[in-house]
Design a protein around this motif. Structure first.
Motif, PDB file in Angstrom:
ATOM      1  N   GLN A 161      48.451  48.160  30.478  1.00  0.00           N
ATOM      2  CA  GLN A 161      49.026  46.872  30.875  1.00  0.00           C
ATOM      3  C   GLN A 161      48.033  45.727  30.743  1.00  0.00           C
ATOM      4  OE1 GLN A 161      52.124  45.967  31.900  1.00  0.00           O
ATOM      5  NE2 GLN A 161      52.867  48.045  31.488  1.00  0.00           N
ATOM      6  N   GLY A 162      46.752  46.042  30.567  1.00  0.00           N
ATOM      7  CA  GLY A 162      45.731  45.005  30.546  1.00  0.00           C
ATOM      8  C   GLY A 162      45.308  44.548  31.926  1.00  0.00           C
ATOM      9  N   TRP A 163      45.774  45.269  32.949  1.00  0.00           N
ATOM     10  CA  TRP A 163      45.425  44.881  34.317  1.00  0.00           C
ATOM     11  C   TRP A 163      43.941  45.104  34.598  1.00  0.00           C
ATOM     12  CZ3 TRP A 163      50.336  47.596  36.559  1.00  0.00           C
ATOM     13  CH2 TRP A 163      51.416  46.692  36.532  1.00  0.00           C
ATOM     14  N   ASP A 164      43.322  46.072  33.912  1.00  0.00           N
ATOM     15  CA  ASP A 164      41.887  46.271  34.119  1.00  0.00           C
ATOM     16  C   ASP A 164      41.105  45.025  33.728  1.00  0.00           C
ATOM     17  OD1 ASP A 164      42.681  46.758  31.423  1.00  0.00           O
ATOM     18  OD2 ASP A 164      40.800  47.830  31.049  1.00  0.00           O
ATOM     19  N   ILE A 165      41.545  44.367  32.647  1.00  0.00           N
ATOM     20  CA  ILE A 165      40.889  43.128  32.212  1.00  0.00           C
ATOM     21  C   ILE A 165      41.067  42.041  33.264  1.00  0.00           C
ATOM     22  CG2 ILE A 165      40.899  41.312  30.449  1.00  0.00           C
ATOM     23  CD1 ILE A 165      41.861  43.473  28.470  1.00  0.00           C
ATOM     24  N   ASP A 166      42.287  41.946  33.811  1.00  0.00           N
ATOM     25  CA  ASP A 166      42.564  40.955  34.860  1.00  0.00           C
ATOM     26  C   ASP A 166      41.691  41.208  36.093  1.00  0.00           C
ATOM     27  OD1 ASP A 166      44.516  39.942  33.204  1.00  0.00           O
ATOM     28  OD2 ASP A 166      46.175  40.925  34.256  1.00  0.00           O
ATOM     29  N   ILE A 167      41.551  42.483  36.476  1.00  0.00           N
ATOM     30  CA  ILE A 167      40.778  42.814  37.678  1.00  0.00           C
ATOM     31  C   ILE A 167      39.300  42.497  37.485  1.00  0.00           C
ATOM     32  CG2 ILE A 167      40.031  44.723  39.163  1.00  0.00           C
ATOM     33  CD1 ILE A 167      42.808  46.013  38.519  1.00  0.00           C
ATOM     34  N   LEU A 168      38.766  42.862  36.347  1.00  0.00           N
ATOM     35  CA  LEU A 168      37.353  42.591  36.092  1.00  0.00           C
ATOM     36  C   LEU A 168      37.081  41.091  35.988  1.00  0.00           C
ATOM     37  CD1 LEU A 168      36.607  45.462  33.542  1.00  0.00           C
ATOM     38  CD2 LEU A 168      36.034  45.371  35.977  1.00  0.00           C
ATOM     39  N   ALA A 169      38.002  40.346  35.400  1.00  0.00           N
ATOM     40  CA  ALA A 169      37.845  38.887  35.332  1.00  0.00           C
ATOM     41  C   ALA A 169      37.914  38.278  36.728  1.00  0.00           C
ATOM     42  CB  ALA A 169      38.918  38.290  34.429  1.00  0.00           C
ATOM     43  N   HIS A 170      38.849  38.768  37.527  1.00  0.00           N
ATOM     44  CA  HIS A 170      38.970  38.318  38.922  1.00  0.00           C
ATOM     45  C   HIS A 170      37.656  38.561  39.674  1.00  0.00           C
ATOM     46  CE1 HIS A 170      40.642  38.237  43.062  1.00  0.00           C
ATOM     47  NE2 HIS A 170      40.022  39.405  43.235  1.00  0.00           N
ATOM     48  N   HIS A 171      37.064  39.725  39.468  1.00  0.00           N
ATOM     49  CA  HIS A 171      35.808  40.046  40.147  1.00  0.00           C
ATOM     50  C   HIS A 171      34.683  39.144  39.657  1.00  0.00           C
ATOM     51  CE1 HIS A 171      32.106  42.551  40.734  1.00  0.00           C
ATOM     52  NE2 HIS A 171      32.621  42.582  41.944  1.00  0.00           N
ATOM     53  N   ARG A 172      34.618  38.871  38.356  1.00  0.00           N
ATOM     54  CA  ARG A 172      33.564  37.984  37.833  1.00  0.00           C
ATOM     55  C   ARG A 172      33.687  36.570  38.409  1.00  0.00           C
ATOM     56  NH1 ARG A 172      34.816  40.608  32.940  1.00  0.00           N
ATOM     57  NH2 ARG A 172      36.067  38.816  32.282  1.00  0.00           N
ATOM     58  N   ARG A 173      34.912  36.151  38.713  1.00  0.00           N
ATOM     59  CA  ARG A 173      35.119  34.823  39.295  1.00  0.00           C
ATOM     60  C   ARG A 173      34.779  34.788  40.788  1.00  0.00           C
ATOM     61  NH1 ARG A 173      39.938  35.221  36.135  1.00  0.00           N
ATOM     62  NH2 ARG A 173      41.119  35.725  38.031  1.00  0.00           N
ATOM     63  N   GLY A 174      34.408  35.926  41.351  1.00  0.00           N
ATOM     64  CA  GLY A 174      34.054  35.969  42.773  1.00  0.00           C
ATOM     65  C   GLY A 174      35.158  36.481  43.661  1.00  0.00           C
ATOM     66  N   GLY A 175      36.227  36.993  43.061  1.00  0.00           N
ATOM     67  CA  GLY A 175      37.340  37.503  43.845  1.00  0.00           C
ATOM     68  C   GLY A 175      37.038  38.851  44.473  1.00  0.00           C
ATOM     69  N   ALA A 176      37.807  39.195  45.497  1.00  0.00           N
ATOM     70  CA  ALA A 176      37.629  40.451  46.218  1.00  0.00           C
ATOM     71  C   ALA A 176      38.648  41.481  45.738  1.00  0.00           C
ATOM     72  CB  ALA A 176      37.784  40.232  47.722  1.00  0.00           C
ATOM     73  N   VAL A 177      38.273  42.769  45.856  1.00  0.00           N
ATOM     74  CA  VAL A 177      39.139  43.871  45.444  1.00  0.00           C
ATOM     75  C   VAL A 177      39.103  44.939  46.539  1.00  0.00           C
ATOM     76  CG1 VAL A 177      39.682  45.578  43.670  1.00  0.00           C
ATOM     77  CG2 VAL A 177      38.552  43.428  43.031  1.00  0.00           C
ATOM     78  N   LEU A 178      40.279  45.434  46.902  1.00  0.00           N
ATOM     79  CA  LEU A 178      40.414  46.529  47.866  1.00  0.00           C
ATOM     80  C   LEU A 178      41.182  47.666  47.213  1.00  0.00           C
ATOM     81  CD1 LEU A 178      40.364  47.780  50.774  1.00  0.00           C
ATOM     82  CD2 LEU A 178      42.526  46.565  51.180  1.00  0.00           C
ATOM     83  N   GLY A 179      40.646  48.869  47.287  1.00  0.00           N
ATOM     84  CA  GLY A 179      41.345  50.044  46.783  1.00  0.00           C
ATOM     85  C   GLY A 179      41.680  50.989  47.927  1.00  0.00           C
ATOM     86  N   ILE A 180      42.923  51.463  47.965  1.00  0.00           N
ATOM     87  CA  ILE A 180      43.367  52.382  49.008  1.00  0.00           C
ATOM     88  C   ILE A 180      43.727  53.715  48.367  1.00  0.00           C
ATOM     89  CG2 ILE A 180      45.035  52.801  50.856  1.00  0.00           C
ATOM     90  CD1 ILE A 180      45.378  49.780  51.108  1.00  0.00           C
ATOM     91  N   CYS A 181      43.079  54.772  48.803  1.00  0.00           N
ATOM     92  CA  CYS A 181      43.340  56.142  48.350  1.00  0.00           C
ATOM     93  C   CYS A 181      43.172  56.246  46.831  1.00  0.00           C
ATOM     94  CB  CYS A 181      44.714  56.599  48.816  1.00  0.00           C
ATOM     95  SG  CYS A 181      44.897  58.396  48.848  1.00  0.00           S
ATOM     96  N   GLY A 182      44.257  56.447  46.064  1.00  0.00           N
ATOM     97  CA  GLY A 182      44.118  56.503  44.620  1.00  0.00           C
ATOM     98  C   GLY A 182      43.507  55.238  44.053  1.00  0.00           C
ATOM     99  N   GLY A 183      43.842  54.099  44.640  1.00  0.00           N
ATOM    100  CA  GLY A 183      43.233  52.839  44.210  1.00  0.00           C
ATOM    101  C   GLY A 183      41.745  52.810  44.462  1.00  0.00           C
ATOM    102  N   TYR A 184      41.306  53.424  45.543  1.00  0.00           N
ATOM    103  CA  TYR A 184      39.872  53.568  45.830  1.00  0.00           C
ATOM    104  C   TYR A 184      39.205  54.400  44.747  1.00  0.00           C
ATOM    105  CZ  TYR A 184      35.872  55.789  48.294  1.00  0.00           C
ATOM    106  OH  TYR A 184      34.645  56.296  48.647  1.00  0.00           O
ATOM    107  N   GLN A 185      39.830  55.497  44.355  1.00  0.00           N
ATOM    108  CA  GLN A 185      39.267  56.345  43.305  1.00  0.00           C
ATOM    109  C   GLN A 185      39.148  55.588  41.985  1.00  0.00           C
ATOM    110  OE1 GLN A 185      42.126  59.527  43.479  1.00  0.00           O
ATOM    111  NE2 GLN A 185      41.066  60.603  45.146  1.00  0.00           N
ATOM    112  N   MET A 186      40.103  54.712  41.689  1.00  0.00           N
ATOM    113  CA  MET A 186      40.081  53.944  40.443  1.00  0.00           C
ATOM    114  C   MET A 186      38.930  52.937  40.387  1.00  0.00           C
ATOM    115  SD  MET A 186      44.112  53.111  39.903  1.00  0.00           S
ATOM    116  CE  MET A 186      45.347  54.372  40.190  1.00  0.00           C
ATOM    117  N   LEU A 187      38.420  52.539  41.532  1.00  0.00           N
ATOM    118  CA  LEU A 187      37.329  51.555  41.561  1.00  0.00           C
ATOM    119  C   LEU A 187      36.000  52.141  41.106  1.00  0.00           C
ATOM    120  CD1 LEU A 187      38.053  49.750  44.961  1.00  0.00           C
ATOM    121  CD2 LEU A 187      38.443  48.858  42.664  1.00  0.00           C
ATOM    122  N   GLY A 188      35.895  53.468  41.040  1.00  0.00           N
ATOM    123  CA  GLY A 188      34.636  54.112  40.707  1.00  0.00           C
ATOM    124  C   GLY A 188      34.366  54.197  39.222  1.00  0.00           C
ATOM    125  N   ARG A 189      33.296  54.923  38.898  1.00  0.00           N
ATOM    126  CA  ARG A 189      32.874  55.069  37.503  1.00  0.00           C
ATOM    127  C   ARG A 189      33.682  56.120  36.755  1.00  0.00           C
ATOM    128  NH1 ARG A 189      28.612  57.524  37.533  1.00  0.00           N
ATOM    129  NH2 ARG A 189      28.047  57.707  39.733  1.00  0.00           N
TER     130      ARG A 189
END
Length: 483
Positions: free
Chosen positions: A312-340
């Protein structure tokens, strides 16, 4: 002991809400009530008092009945996975997987276990309120059925058929059900309800009487559009795409609707915050650049949803959001997705394999071992909370040294980035109480409504019960149940 069953002319006709409202109405009349759904298919689940899991709707119905959720209330739960299979949960515990090839045969063999649960619940109460799944008019699925008429006839439970007038064609859907189902199945239906009516109910009087005349079934009421239902947790992810964006909120939370999204009601408490705009983003839409916080929700198939996120290209959106200083919260599976990295060497959630995560946390996850199912309490951001864990996998790495929360007995949970802008947790339901939600919003200098989400849900259940008392013949339903 008595029982009554609501079946629908189709999916999403409002059975779950009606069962919850009826449970609350009967409790207010002094009856001891238990909800029951023989078979459910949903990735939105709740932890039970006996350490199992059931569909979220049955947990809500248990709340409506004033009792703790128990695995007997939903003895068979199917949780769709990534490879056209479903995880099979029986009596709250994982029993394996089902695919198209073995689904019907395995389902039919579960009827005795469904009846065991039903009989145990029946012994505890005055009335069991049963919810069907899908529709009895799906006659191609009748052989081996345990969700609708297969259960009703085995348990000898009278059925009320629910039709949704908001979607149109309600006369044909009710009369058509009578036309296509087996006569012995039709004999189990003792009446019908019209649900989701908007406008002047008197204008439908002729149609109502025509349904009675053609079907031979008694009409038991016309339920108006229940506006209070929007305050209840949703079990079906389809409803997420129908939410409209409110105006005037200062703080935007964006959450992508992943193909196997689960436990998405984690975010419901933010809906009662006047300064928060919660946006559930459907496939095909970008994550909004103006979002202050992106939340990655739970997932039943983390690797497959990570791949879908990239597609979906959402990974690009999330990384751009983070570079702009935005915050990200991952819950359960979303937490696992935040890792390497996320690895599933044993094929626990689908085909075995490994996928790269977003790399926003220095952690990695291996999907293996038994499923963790437990209620928890703890502290995070200086505030107390209560929630539950429901996951498979072990997560480790340097950022786990900065846990999101500390649970009972000092057990750490989750991880955070060095600057605190990326947070991950395995705990579901942690924002329902006021303390942690207030502390979380305070990070952005926002004031909380200080409203407990559970209190808001209970108030909605009371409103719905009052509407049912006013618009349907509950005395007739009780008489049928106790016959």
């Amino acid at each position: 002991m008595g029982a009554i069953m609501l079946q629908g002319t189709g999916s999403d006709v409002g059975k779950s809400v009606l069962v919850a409202g009826l449970c609350r109405a009967l409790v207010r009349r002094g009856y001891r009530v238990r909800p029951f759904k023989p078979q459910n298919m949903s990735n939105n689940a709740a932890v039970t008092i006996d350490g199992g899991e059931i569909g979220r709707a049955q947990a809500l119905q248990a709340m409506a009945a004033g009792v703790d959720p128990h695995s007997d209330m939903n003895p068979v739960l199917l949780k769709p996975q990534a490879d056209h299979t479903s995880q099979l949960i029986v009596h709250g515990r994982v029993r394996g997987t089902l695919g198209g090839g073995n689904f019907r045969q395995a389902r039919g063999q579960l009827l005795s276990e469904v009846m065991d649960s039903f009989n145990r619940l029946s012994a505890q109460c005055d009335i069991v309120v049963v919810e069907g799944a899908g529709s009895p008019a799906e006659i191609n699925l009748r052989a081996g059925d345990i969700a609708n008429m297969g259960f009703a006839r085995t348990a000898n439970v009278p059925v009320i058929l629910v039709g949704d007038i908001d979607r149109g064609g309600v006369i044909a859907s009710i009369v058509g059900t009578k036309a296509v189902i087996d006569p012995e199945d039709a004999a189990m239906i003792h009446g019908f309800l019209i649900n989701k009516f908007r406008g002047d109910i008197a204008l439908f009087e002729d149609g109502y009487r025509q349904i009675e005349s053609i079907s031979g079934w008694r009409g038991l009421g016309v339920v108006p559009w229940l506006s209070a239902a929007v305050r209840l947790p949703s079990e079906d992810a389809v409803i997420l795409e129908r939410k409209r964006r409110p105006d005037g909120a200062r703080f935007i939370i964006a959450c992508p609707i992943l193909p196997r999204i689960s436990n998405f009601d984690d975010l419901d408490p933010f809906k009662i915050e006047p300064d928060v705009d919660l946006l559930m983003i459907p496939p095909g839409s970008p994550l909004p650049a103006e979002a202050s916080l992106i939340v990655l929700p739970g997932s039943k198939a983390t690797i497959a949803d990570m791949q879908a996120m990239r597609a979906q290209g959402w990974d690009i959106d999330i990384l751009a959001h983070h570079r702009r200083g935005g915050a990200v919260l991952g819950i359960c599976g979303g937490y696992q997705m935040l890792g390497r990295r996320i690895a599933d060497p044993q094929g626990v959630e689908g085909p075995s394999g490994t996928v790269a995560g977003l790399g926003l946390l220095d952690i990695e996850t291996v999907l293996s071992g038994d499923k963790t199912l437990r209620e928890v309490k703890g502290r995070a951001l200086g505030a107390s909370f209560a929630g539950y864990e429901m996951h498979i996998g072990q997560t480790s790495g340097p950022d786990c040294g900065r846990p999101f929360a500390h649970l009972e007995a000092g057990r750490p949970d989750g991880a955070s980035s060095p600057d605190g802008r990326v947070l991950g947790t395995y705990v579901h339901g942690l924002f329902g109480g006021t303390a942690l939600r207030s502390a979380f919003l305070d990070r952005w200098n926002l004031s909380s409504s200080q409203q407990d989400h559970g209190v808001a849900v209970n108030a909605a259940l009371d409103d719905i019960a009052a509407q049912l008392e006013a618009h349907i013949d509950i005395d007739a339903l009780v008489a049928l149940a106790m016959r």
